[in-house]
Design a protein around this motif. Structure first.
Motif, PDB file in Angstrom:
ATOM      1  N   GLY A 148       0.849  -1.124   0.032  1.00 45.14           N
ATOM      2  CA  GLY A 148      -0.164   0.038  -0.165  1.00 45.14           C
ATOM      3  C   GLY A 148       0.982   1.103  -0.021  1.00 45.14           C
ATOM      4  O   GLY A 148       1.341   1.751  -1.238  1.00 45.14           O
ATOM      5  N   ARG A 149       1.038   1.704   1.091  1.00 43.07           N
ATOM      6  CA  ARG A 149       2.182   2.859   1.455  1.00 43.07           C
ATOM      7  C   ARG A 149       2.974   2.603   2.560  1.00 43.07           C
ATOM      8  O   ARG A 149       2.562   2.062   3.529  1.00 43.07           O
ATOM      9  N   GLY A 150       4.283   3.253   2.498  1.00 47.33           N
ATOM     10  CA  GLY A 150       5.258   3.115   3.563  1.00 47.33           C
ATOM     11  C   GLY A 150       4.768   3.361   4.996  1.00 47.33           C
ATOM     12  O   GLY A 150       4.636   2.468   5.978  1.00 47.33           O
ATOM     13  N   PRO A 151       4.221   4.546   5.267  1.00 44.63           N
ATOM     14  CA  PRO A 151       3.776   5.062   6.471  1.00 44.63           C
ATOM     15  C   PRO A 151       2.439   4.190   7.260  1.00 44.63           C
ATOM     16  O   PRO A 151       2.113   4.385   8.213  1.00 44.63           O
ATOM     17  N   VAL A 157      13.595  -9.529   5.736  1.00 42.01           N
ATOM     18  CA  VAL A 157      12.814  -8.243   4.912  1.00 42.01           C
ATOM     19  C   VAL A 157      13.137  -8.757   3.468  1.00 42.01           C
ATOM     20  O   VAL A 157      14.403  -8.355   3.150  1.00 42.01           O
ATOM     21  N   HIS A 158      12.441  -8.454   2.697  1.00 44.66           N
ATOM     22  CA  HIS A 158      12.542  -8.533   1.177  1.00 44.66           C
ATOM     23  C   HIS A 158      11.870  -7.241   0.619  1.00 44.66           C
ATOM     24  O   HIS A 158      10.781  -7.114   0.575  1.00 44.66           O
ATOM     25  N   ILE A 159      12.799  -6.537  -0.109  1.00 40.42           N
ATOM     26  CA  ILE A 159      12.614  -5.200  -0.717  1.00 40.42           C
ATOM     27  C   ILE A 159      12.394  -5.319  -2.042  1.00 40.42           C
ATOM     28  O   ILE A 159      13.279  -5.898  -2.892  1.00 40.42           O
ATOM     29  N   THR A 160      11.510  -4.630  -2.483  1.00 38.01           N
ATOM     30  CA  THR A 160      11.119  -4.390  -3.898  1.00 38.01           C
ATOM     31  C   THR A 160      10.931  -2.553  -4.091  1.00 38.01           C
ATOM     32  O   THR A 160      10.270  -2.124  -2.925  1.00 38.01           O
ATOM     33  N   GLU A 193      11.151   7.128  -0.035  1.00 37.06           N
ATOM     34  CA  GLU A 193      11.545   6.422  -1.370  1.00 37.06           C
ATOM     35  C   GLU A 193      12.210   7.401  -2.247  1.00 37.06           C
ATOM     36  O   GLU A 193      11.802   8.554  -2.346  1.00 37.06           O
ATOM     37  N   PRO A 194      13.517   6.801  -2.617  1.00 41.36           N
ATOM     38  CA  PRO A 194      14.044   5.634  -2.248  1.00 41.36           C
ATOM     39  C   PRO A 194      14.458   5.358  -1.016  1.00 41.36           C
ATOM     40  O   PRO A 194      14.451   6.437  -0.141  1.00 41.36           O
ATOM     41  N   LEU A 195      14.357   4.198  -0.557  1.00 42.65           N
ATOM     42  CA  LEU A 195      14.603   3.781   0.930  1.00 42.65           C
ATOM     43  C   LEU A 195      16.098   4.282   1.235  1.00 42.65           C
ATOM     44  O   LEU A 195      17.175   4.052   0.372  1.00 42.65           O
ATOM     45  N   PRO A 228      17.627  -0.082   8.453  1.00 39.61           N
ATOM     46  CA  PRO A 228      17.959  -1.365   8.581  1.00 39.61           C
ATOM     47  C   PRO A 228      17.244  -2.308   7.772  1.00 39.61           C
ATOM     48  O   PRO A 228      17.588  -3.625   7.809  1.00 39.61           O
ATOM     49  N   PHE A 229      16.121  -1.974   7.241  1.00 45.04           N
ATOM     50  CA  PHE A 229      15.629  -2.997   6.047  1.00 45.04           C
ATOM     51  C   PHE A 229      16.514  -3.739   5.032  1.00 45.04           C
ATOM     52  O   PHE A 229      16.288  -4.761   4.821  1.00 45.04           O
ATOM     53  N   TRP A 230      17.340  -2.701   4.554  1.00 40.59           N
ATOM     54  CA  TRP A 230      18.060  -3.251   3.535  1.00 40.59           C
ATOM     55  C   TRP A 230      18.890  -4.709   3.900  1.00 40.59           C
ATOM     56  O   TRP A 230      19.088  -5.493   3.059  1.00 40.59           O
ATOM     57  N   LEU A 231      19.190  -4.555   5.113  1.00 40.38           N
ATOM     58  CA  LEU A 231      20.180  -5.834   5.579  1.00 40.38           C
ATOM     59  C   LEU A 231      19.728  -6.775   6.424  1.00 40.38           C
ATOM     60  O   LEU A 231      20.279  -7.588   6.638  1.00 40.38           O
ATOM     61  N   HIS A 232      18.408  -6.616   6.463  1.00 41.05           N
ATOM     62  CA  HIS A 232      17.670  -7.586   7.456  1.00 41.05           C
ATOM     63  C   HIS A 232      17.400  -8.743   6.635  1.00 41.05           C
ATOM     64  O   HIS A 232      16.759  -8.866   5.507  1.00 41.05           O
TER      65      HIS A 232
END
Ligand code: GLV
Length: 309
Positions: A223-226, A267-270, A253-255, A260-264
């Protein structure tokens, strides 16, 4: 008279081309090329510079370039008499369904896990889940959410839906309102969040609500980040209550590089790609709203600014 594009897109050419193809008589301009702002009645916008709409004294309609309008509604300087319309497009809904399906299947069949093992040259079997073993909870059953929920049910999933208000009856079981949120979450193994961002939904995925999901649940925010409280998600992943998350949208955005999401590992980021507006598919409805604006006719997909969608 023209449609004026106000966006942060590096290349608005596909939009110009699609609008011209849909109606060769319509003039399409970029706001950066404008010299006279008084003539503009219709703007097509995405991530506009805040306050810019005050410079258009005769503006009547702003069309979002996507389904969401939070980028517009967060600007306090859009005068109340200006109509805001959004995109409703079957292709946008179908793309979202396809993306949700891909994410759900990769979770059920452990594809991300095996990819990790591949990096370590680990050959180790792990049992997969079948469709009849997981309950999918779709949070937000507006146009896109309803399409996603109905189609997940059609392909064989057990689907639950949740929305703020009751709405139309649905073939999948629907929960609504704050009172039924806990029951909905307690019965959800994979949560697909497709809510719009409004003052009511900001931070709705937080420690309290995410704890209501059963142990081992998976969170997918499209949906949306917040909508999500990032630290609460990380905490629940770290203590093992949640098994993982697919996140397509972020507070910023961009993140940011230090997030911390990047390396968790869970967590799978698109990069906000679950469903992208296709200019060719939506150009006719934009042209139609432009025409209606000039003729003072009721608009398609008008946003209720109080509700926020
Ligand atoms: C994309 O996020 C959209 O609002 O269409």
């Amino acid at each position: 008279m023209a449609i004026v594009i106000i966006s942060d897109f590096a290349s608005p050419e596909p939009w110009i081309k699609a609008l011209k193809e849909a109606d060769p008589k319509v003039e399409v301009l970029l706001h950066t090329d404008l010299t006279d702002y008084t003539n503009v009645k219709f703007a097509l916008a995405w991530n506009h510079p805040p306050g810019i709409f005050m410079q258009f004294p005769n503006l009547k309609t702003i069309s979002s370039m996507g389904a969401g309008v939070d980028h517009l509604l967060k600007d306090p300087d859009i005068p109340a008499h200006i109509n805001i319309v959004r995109i409703i497009d079957p292709r946008l809904s179908q793309d979202m369904f396809e993306f949700a399906l891909a994410v759900i299947m990769s979770r059920m069949k452990n594809l991300l896990h095996f990819r990790e093992n591949q990096h370590q040259k680990v050959w180790k079997k792990k049992r997969y889940l079948r469709m009849d073993q997981v309950k999918i909870g779709v949070m937000g059953t507006g146009v896109i959410g309803h399409h996603v929920a109905s189609n997940l049910q059609r392909v064989g999933f057990h689907v639950l839906g949740w929305s703020r208000s009751e709405g139309q009856p649905t073939a999948y079981k629907k929960y609504f309102g704050q009172e039924q949120l806990e029951e909905f979450l307690k019965n959800t193994d994979i949560l697909i969040c497709l809510l719009p961002l409004t003052p009511d939904t900001r931070g709705i995925l937080n420690k309290n609500t995410l704890c209501m999901l059963p142990a081992g649940a998976w969170v997918v925010n499209l949906g949306r980040g917040p909508l999500l409280v990032d630290e609460d998600l990380i905490n629940l992943l770290d203590i093992g209550h949640l098994a993982g998350a697919n996140l397509d949208v972020f507070h910023k955005e961009p993140l940011t590089e230090d997030h911390p999401f990047w390396l968790h590992s869970k967590v799978h980021i698109t990069p906000h790609v679950a469903s992208l507006t296709d200019p060719e598919s939506v150009a006719p409805q934009i042209i139609e709203n432009y025409r209606r604006t000039l003729q003072n006719q009721p608009l398609l997909n008008l946003v209720d600014r109080k509700k926020g969608y």
